[in-house]
Write an enzyme that holds these catalytic residues in place. Structure first.
Site, short mmCIF file in Angstrom:
data_model
loop_
_atom_site.label_atom_id
_atom_site.label_comp_id
_atom_site.label_asym_id
_atom_site.label_seq_id
_atom_site.Cartn_x
_atom_site.Cartn_y
_atom_site.Cartn_z
N THR A 87 40.87 8.70 9.42
CA THR A 87 40.48 9.04 8.05
C THR A 87 40.63 7.77 7.22
O THR A 87 41.74 7.27 7.05
CB THR A 87 41.38 10.15 7.47
OG1 THR A 87 41.32 11.28 8.33
CG2 THR A 87 40.92 10.55 6.08
N LYS A 162 34.88 14.73 4.80
CA LYS A 162 36.33 14.95 5.02
C LYS A 162 37.10 14.94 3.69
O LYS A 162 37.92 15.83 3.43
CB LYS A 162 36.85 13.84 5.93
CG LYS A 162 38.35 13.69 6.03
CD LYS A 162 38.95 14.55 7.10
CE LYS A 162 40.47 14.47 7.07
NZ LYS A 162 41.10 15.34 8.02
N LYS A 237 47.45 10.99 1.04
CA LYS A 237 46.53 9.92 1.49
C LYS A 237 45.07 10.35 1.27
O LYS A 237 44.27 9.61 0.71
CB LYS A 237 46.77 9.63 2.98
CG LYS A 237 45.76 8.68 3.57
CD LYS A 237 45.81 8.58 5.09
CE LYS A 237 44.59 7.81 5.58
NZ LYS A 237 44.50 7.68 7.03
#
Ligand code: NAD
Length: 290
Positions: A87, A162, A237
């Site tokens: 990611t 995402k 994050k």
């Protein structure tokens, strides 16, 4: 296929092991972590990348991905695919794809949903960005490592999907937790609250599948003292990546911004680091309005 695998941490290790078990010839490299069973160890990232059909990266962030890409792109064979499953920020994904293109390589950004359990069980969901050809070439690997792969569009589209998903997830978890804390103060039983909301218009994945209230709904990290699961710092994050992306395209995301601030406070100034992201509920329980 001949596969290089760089980044053999919590996620990468079981993913690489599953590929090896399925009969792919996997060569791995990590700065610190050992190679799992069935994976041949390389001494450098470039060695792991050399002569492979596909090189998979599963790394902590975009800066590290860019550094590793610099190292491995010159070593990769013409026509090979760099498949990044980390990611990372959308800009890094696009920059690496551009570098691959200039070097005669293909690139796919394919972050995952499903966590360590999904990685071990081969049940991850991949959201992928890249050309049709590149997606088709890596699809057999998605079939081994996951249960579903969605081709979302051109390079960067996987990372975009995402962070949009996780921005919804973070904000929804917060409001689900604050609603339980409000219900407590109103004297409303948590089980009753679940029974109503999980079958009414307030339902969500966080309420129905991952209920933050212990003993209510299906088993979730709240039933295990909020051990992760999906750690609050990983949610932070992803929320930060969503806000970085929103800034870069001038998108107004007040709920995402607010969720980012709350997880920042929780992880950095309270006791949220190392806790599941649903531990927002005990946080709200202790607080008052002021
Ligand atoms: P991790 O920290 O366990 O693993 C990362 C690995 O990369 C480590 O073993 C580290 O030694 C290695 N590494 C770092 N720099 C390197 C370099 N230059 N060369 C080679 N190896 C290097 O992290 P993780 O939990 O496996 O997560 C990996 C990625 O997957 C992250 O981007 C994370 O956001 C994403 N992700 C994690 C989860 C989860 O539940 N853990 C879920 C979805 C997505």
């Amino acid at each position: 296929m001949k596969v290089g695998f760089i980044g053999l941490g919590n996620m990468g290790s079981p993913m690489a092991e599953n590929l090896a078990k399925a009969g792919h010839e996997v060569t791995g490299f990590d700065l610190a972590a050992p190679c799992p069973d069935g994976v041949r160890k390389a001494d450098t990232a470039a060695e792991a990348a050399k002569g492979q059909d596909v090189v998979i990266t599963m790394l902590p962030n975009g800066q590290i991905l860019r550094a590793v890409a610099e190292d491995i792109i010159p070593a990769m064979q013409n026509g090979a695919v760099l498949l990044d499953c980390s990611t990372v920020d959308v800009d890094s994904a696009r920059a690496v794809a551009e570098q691959c293109d200039m070097a005669g390589l293909m690139a796919v950004d394919a972050p995952v949903s499903g966590g360590v359990g999904g990685a071990s069980g081969g049940t991850l969901t991949f959201m992928a960005g890249g050309s049709d050809d590149a997606f088709a070439k890596v699809s057999p690997l998605f079939d081994v490592m996951g249960q579903k792969a969605v081709h979302c569009g051109a390079s960067g589209a996987g990372q975009s999907a995402k962070i949009c998903n996780n921005m919804i997830l973070g904000a929804t978890m917060i409001v689900t937790c604050e609603a339980f804390a409000l219900a407590d103060k109103l004297g409303l039983d948590r089980q009753k609250m679940f029974d109503v909301v999980s079958t009414s218009s307030g339902y969500s994945w966080t309420m129905n599948a991952y209920c933050p209230a212990p003993g209510v709904g299906p088993t979730s990290p709240s039933d295990n003292d909020y051990q992760p699961g999906f750690a609050a710092e990983l949610m932070l994050k992803d929320l930060r990546l969503s806000q970085q992306a929103a800034e870069s395209v001038d998108a107004d995301t007040p709920m995402g911004q607010s969720a980012t601030r709350l997880y920042e406070q929780f992880v950095e100034n309270e006791d949220g680091n190392g806790m599941d992201f649903s531990a927002m509920l005990p946080r709200f329980e202790k607080r008052s309005r002021g």
